[in-house]
Design a protein around this motif. Structure first.
Motif, mmCIF file in Angstrom:
data_model
loop_
_atom_site.group_PDB
_atom_site.id
_atom_site.type_symbol
_atom_site.label_atom_id
_atom_site.label_comp_id
_atom_site.label_asym_id
_atom_site.label_seq_id
_atom_site.Cartn_x
_atom_site.Cartn_y
_atom_site.Cartn_z
ATOM 1 N N UNK A 97 1.028 -1.198 0.280
ATOM 2 C CA UNK A 97 -0.068 0.246 -0.315
ATOM 3 C C UNK A 97 0.612 1.047 0.195
ATOM 4 N N UNK A 98 1.931 1.110 1.444
ATOM 5 C CA UNK A 98 3.212 2.508 0.824
ATOM 6 C C UNK A 98 3.521 2.561 -0.266
ATOM 7 N N UNK A 99 3.996 1.764 -0.743
ATOM 8 C CA UNK A 99 4.961 1.377 -2.226
ATOM 9 C C UNK A 99 3.293 2.113 -3.420
ATOM 10 N N UNK A 100 2.498 1.652 -3.293
ATOM 11 C CA UNK A 100 1.490 2.249 -4.532
ATOM 12 C C UNK A 100 1.182 3.608 -4.335
ATOM 13 N N UNK A 101 1.166 4.271 -2.765
ATOM 14 C CA UNK A 101 1.184 5.907 -2.767
ATOM 15 C C UNK A 101 2.105 6.509 -2.595
ATOM 16 N N UNK A 102 2.824 6.085 -2.276
ATOM 17 C CA UNK A 102 4.645 7.074 -2.894
ATOM 18 C C UNK A 102 4.173 7.202 -4.437
ATOM 19 N N UNK A 103 4.315 6.011 -5.171
ATOM 20 C CA UNK A 103 4.413 6.268 -6.635
ATOM 21 C C UNK A 103 3.228 6.786 -6.976
ATOM 22 N N UNK A 104 2.121 5.989 -7.174
ATOM 23 C CA UNK A 104 0.961 7.714 -7.483
ATOM 24 C C UNK A 104 1.198 9.431 -6.853
#
Length: 379
Positions: free
Chosen positions: A158-165
């Protein structure tokens, strides 16, 4: 020995060369045998979709359709045993969407966002295509590392997705500075800072667990020394607290907006960390080692991560090992089989000859694949 974390049923519809396939299996290792092109790797690819991302082949969803099915979207369904819990996971390509969109259901409930998969299962894989992961650069290495991190920190995806977004949105704003809202840029930079520092800490903690398990790995496999280097890692290593590192990173992002605008991308952050792997015996970087040595290092990392996860929470990952046996000598094969059986890992392994798996067959289910059909031969 049954695995506490295993797939006990797999159903495919219109997936690759399978119009239909249904396998009901005990919670044990699975050996898929058959001629080249029979569809063994296609089964592993279907299972790799239980991890966030595009699977082990990195294909588009449309590419996974059975070409003889007239455009009918594919479906993959599994029943998963995880200790005393059981889950029904179904996914497929959304045939009504113009975009490459995947539908995901867990226990019949529609789920948004694939990161939730890491909360119920963990899948790791090693394929012939990954033999070049050390040569492909930092992006490929970080993705390999992050998949291992998912097994120890389900929120990492989830954090990876949030960071990339947040990073993509910031890049978009910086592409036209005249329209960039400083307040919104600050919000995005704070989101990057919070997710980026958490990602870095999770990566460091996972590597520490793997390093400890690596010392217990059979000496027939090479020991891998891992290093994670970057701006955020340096700050945390200096003793900076996570909160202070977040504030410093957010301030740094604001400071280099002009540089990032000119470059068209964010020049610092968790997406720029360098993941290095060193062959301990040779004291050589992995990319300087032979192809066989790189394969052995990858397998050492995956097996150490599996053992570390088994020790940490009692649930080793499900391993997808495509044509791994062909590149291992007899001693390493036996060591691999020992790790799988002693750690109670459900490994799905492919090969052209079941005889190559002597030493594991007593603990495994052998499935013969031929022309898109499967026959369970041994249980």
């Amino acid at each position: 020995m049954n695995s506490p974390h295993a797939i006990t049923k797999l159903t495919l519809e219109n997936f690759r060369n399978y119009r239909t396939l249904s396998l009901e299996l005990p919670a044990k290792p699975v050996i898929l045998t058959g001629h080249n092109g029979a569809g063994k790797t296609n089964i592993l690819e279907a299972l790799s979709l239980l991890c966030p991302g595009r699977g082990l082949r990195k294909s588009t969803l449309k590419q996974m359709d059975n070409q003889a099915a007239g455009g009918a979207p594919w479906v993959v369904a599994v029943e998963l045993q995880s200790r005393d819990e059981s889950y029904r996971i179904g996914m497929g390509r959304d045939g009504e969407s113009q975009r490459d969109k995947r539908i995901l259901k867990i226990d019949g409930e529609l789920v948004r966002g694939h990161a939730v998969l890491t909360q119920v299962t963990n899948v790791q894989w090693l394929t012939p295509a990954m033999d070049q992961v050390f040569m492909e650069g930092n992006t490929a290495r970080r993705k390999f590392l992050d998949r291992m991190v998912y097994g120890f920190d389900p929120e990492h995806a989830t954090r990876v997705a949030q960071y990339e977004l947040a990073m993509r949105e910031r890049n978009k704003l910086l592409s036209d500075r005249a329209l960039a809202d400083p307040y919104w840029l600050s919000v995005l930079e704070q989101q990057m800072a919070e997710a980026g520092i958490a990602m870095t800490i999770a990566r460091q903690e996972t590597l520490a667990r793997i390093a400890q398990a690596m010392q217990e790995l059979n000496p027939k496999f090479p020991k891998a020394i891992t290093e994670l280097q970057g701006t955020l890692e340096t700050w945390l290593a200096s003793g900076l607290s996570a909160l202070d590192a977040e504030a410093k990173f957010a301030a740094r992002l604001a400071e280099i907006r002009g540089l990032d605008s000119a470059a068209g991308r964010a020049m610092e952050g968790a997406h720029r960390s360098h993941f290095h792997v060193i062959h301990s015996l040779k004291n050589a970087m992995a990319e300087q080692c032979s192809t066989g040595e790189q394969k052995a290092l990858l397998l050492s990392l995956i097996l150490s991560a599996a053992q570390a996860r088994a020790q940490w929470c009692g649930l080793p990952p499900i391993l997808l090992l495509d044509e791994v046996i062909a590149h291992l000598d007899v001693d390493k094969r036996n060591c691999l089989f020992d790790v799988i059986s002693s750690t109670a890992i459900q490994a799905w392994m492919t090969g052209t000859d079941a005889a190559d798996f002597q030493g594991l067959q007593a603990f495994a289910t052998v499935v013969e694949i031929a022309a898109g059909e499967a026959l369970i031969k041994v249980q």
